[in-house]
Design a protein around this motif. Sequence first.
Motif, PDB file in Angstrom:
ATOM      1  N   ASP A   3      33.662  31.566  36.327  1.00 25.62           N
ATOM      2  CA  ASP A   3      33.461  32.646  35.223  1.00 25.62           C
ATOM      3  C   ASP A   3      34.824  33.662  35.270  1.00 25.62           C
ATOM      4  O   ASP A   3      35.364  34.022  34.375  1.00 25.62           O
ATOM      5  CB  ASP A   3      32.239  33.197  34.715  1.00 25.62           C
ATOM      6  CG  ASP A   3      31.380  32.096  34.037  1.00 25.62           C
ATOM      7  OD1 ASP A   3      31.880  31.015  33.528  1.00 25.62           O
ATOM      8  OD2 ASP A   3      30.053  32.312  34.107  1.00 25.62           O
ATOM      9  N   ASP A   4      34.439  34.519  36.378  1.00 26.89           N
ATOM     10  CA  ASP A   4      35.359  35.393  36.926  1.00 26.89           C
ATOM     11  C   ASP A   4      36.710  34.799  36.942  1.00 26.89           C
ATOM     12  O   ASP A   4      37.892  35.703  36.518  1.00 26.89           O
ATOM     13  CB  ASP A   4      34.725  36.127  38.127  1.00 26.89           C
ATOM     14  CG  ASP A   4      33.564  36.887  37.984  1.00 26.89           C
ATOM     15  OD1 ASP A   4      33.096  37.213  36.808  1.00 26.89           O
ATOM     16  OD2 ASP A   4      33.001  37.097  39.158  1.00 26.89           O
ATOM     17  N   ALA A  40      38.284  34.554  33.380  1.00 27.87           N
ATOM     18  CA  ALA A  40      38.417  35.680  32.553  1.00 27.87           C
ATOM     19  C   ALA A  40      39.223  36.660  33.216  1.00 27.87           C
ATOM     20  O   ALA A  40      39.625  37.625  32.807  1.00 27.87           O
ATOM     21  CB  ALA A  40      37.071  36.415  32.518  1.00 27.87           C
ATOM     22  N   ARG A  45      39.279  38.099  36.274  1.00 32.16           N
ATOM     23  CA  ARG A  45      38.217  39.160  36.772  1.00 32.16           C
ATOM     24  C   ARG A  45      38.630  39.103  38.435  1.00 32.16           C
ATOM     25  O   ARG A  45      38.177  40.295  38.965  1.00 32.16           O
ATOM     26  CB  ARG A  45      36.937  39.081  36.379  1.00 32.16           C
ATOM     27  CG  ARG A  45      36.927  39.706  35.090  1.00 32.16           C
ATOM     28  CD  ARG A  45      35.140  40.079  34.702  1.00 32.16           C
ATOM     29  NE  ARG A  45      34.471  38.861  34.923  1.00 32.16           N
ATOM     30  CZ  ARG A  45      34.074  38.080  33.970  1.00 32.16           C
ATOM     31  NH1 ARG A  45      34.517  38.510  32.856  1.00 32.16           N
ATOM     32  NH2 ARG A  45      33.421  37.076  34.193  1.00 32.16           N
TER      33      ARG A  45
END
Length: 417
Positions: A348-349, A352, A354
Amino acid sequence: MAAAIRLFFFFLSTFPAALSSRGDVLELGDADFDYLATEHETMLVKFYAPWCGHCKKLSPEFDRAASRLKGIVQLAKVDCTAHSETCGRFGVSGYPTLKIFRSGKDSAPYDGPRTADGISQYMKKQTGPDSVLLRTHSDLQTFISHYEPSVVGVFSGEDSARLSEFLKAAALLREQFRFAHTTDLRLGAEHGVQSESVLLFRSPRLSSKFEDSVVVFSDHLTISSLRRFIRDHIHGLCPHMTTENRERLRVRDLLTVYYDLDYHLNPRVSNYWRNRVMKVVSQYSGRGLTFSVANKKDFLSELEDDFGLGTEDGGDLPFVTVRTKLGHKFTMREEFTRDGQSLARFLDDYFAGRLKRYVKSEPAPERNSAPVKVVVAETFDDIINDGDKDAVILFYSPSCPHCKKLEPVFRELANKV
């Protein structure tokens, strides 16, 4: 008797290289190359020079491969410093040069792996027919129950135009994939096909409930379309990356999970972790990132040099890294959890944006207010690329005398501008 003795000593003087072979590698030279090479249907020849460092590094791997291939493929070597005529005849200009010979004729350059395992696997694919004819259900099961994936063509008869094209493709691609064919459509019916098709059987060791073990190709069959189909489907969702196939997998952005993976000695544990990876990454397929698992012991130096991960990091738990095709690197610093949630958070990071890229860098200086700023890898973008000024950068080596001479001039320039 005297004539026989003379003939024996004549043979000794005529074929010294072959008789001096050690182990399973045949030594050939100018006098006996043509004579002995024709005796072997398939032979891999190493042309080398004793002083060559790369040749010395290859030698033990080549010897081990020769032992494994004994009775299947003959491995031979030619010392080009002693037998320049033979090496010149086959266009050898660098060392080591490896060539594949068939019945004594130069067939093709060898461009495969340089490890014992890689040489063995590559050369086994050079033996026998381009595509194995399967006649019975037993033949099919034996062929597809293999460590590597299998490509099987199912055709209606020997005069099939699709079979002819399939065999052409097999001749061109046999070094990369295993091919077989049958003219009995009933063998295809066992796997859900009723007409002429090509079936791709993924390796049984990588069987998983998260993807199909068999993929069917039923489009218009050409060499190009079949090659593209195999390339797109043979690895599946999460292939086993090895030192032999890593470059092919890394043509795309690649996430790799490293752990104590060994499908020969411990297939149960190997698939235990892979299934946990598959459960997570199956939810992220089609988003531009590919996935793989690998034995961390095979990549220890790479993990340390490229990602700063040591043998003590993670203990028995997997390491997770991402390497993009542009060379950007990311590591999962959170401990790998058995439920896969840490891997999901990492993904997910990543998607995204991040995650912070891993950069091998010296520590940034605590004070950096002088006119000439000190830049390290970790601060390069912040100082050089994110500012509103142009930058003049001195790349140097502390031991370089020219750099030492230039440094005060460079500092004086910085003070003035």
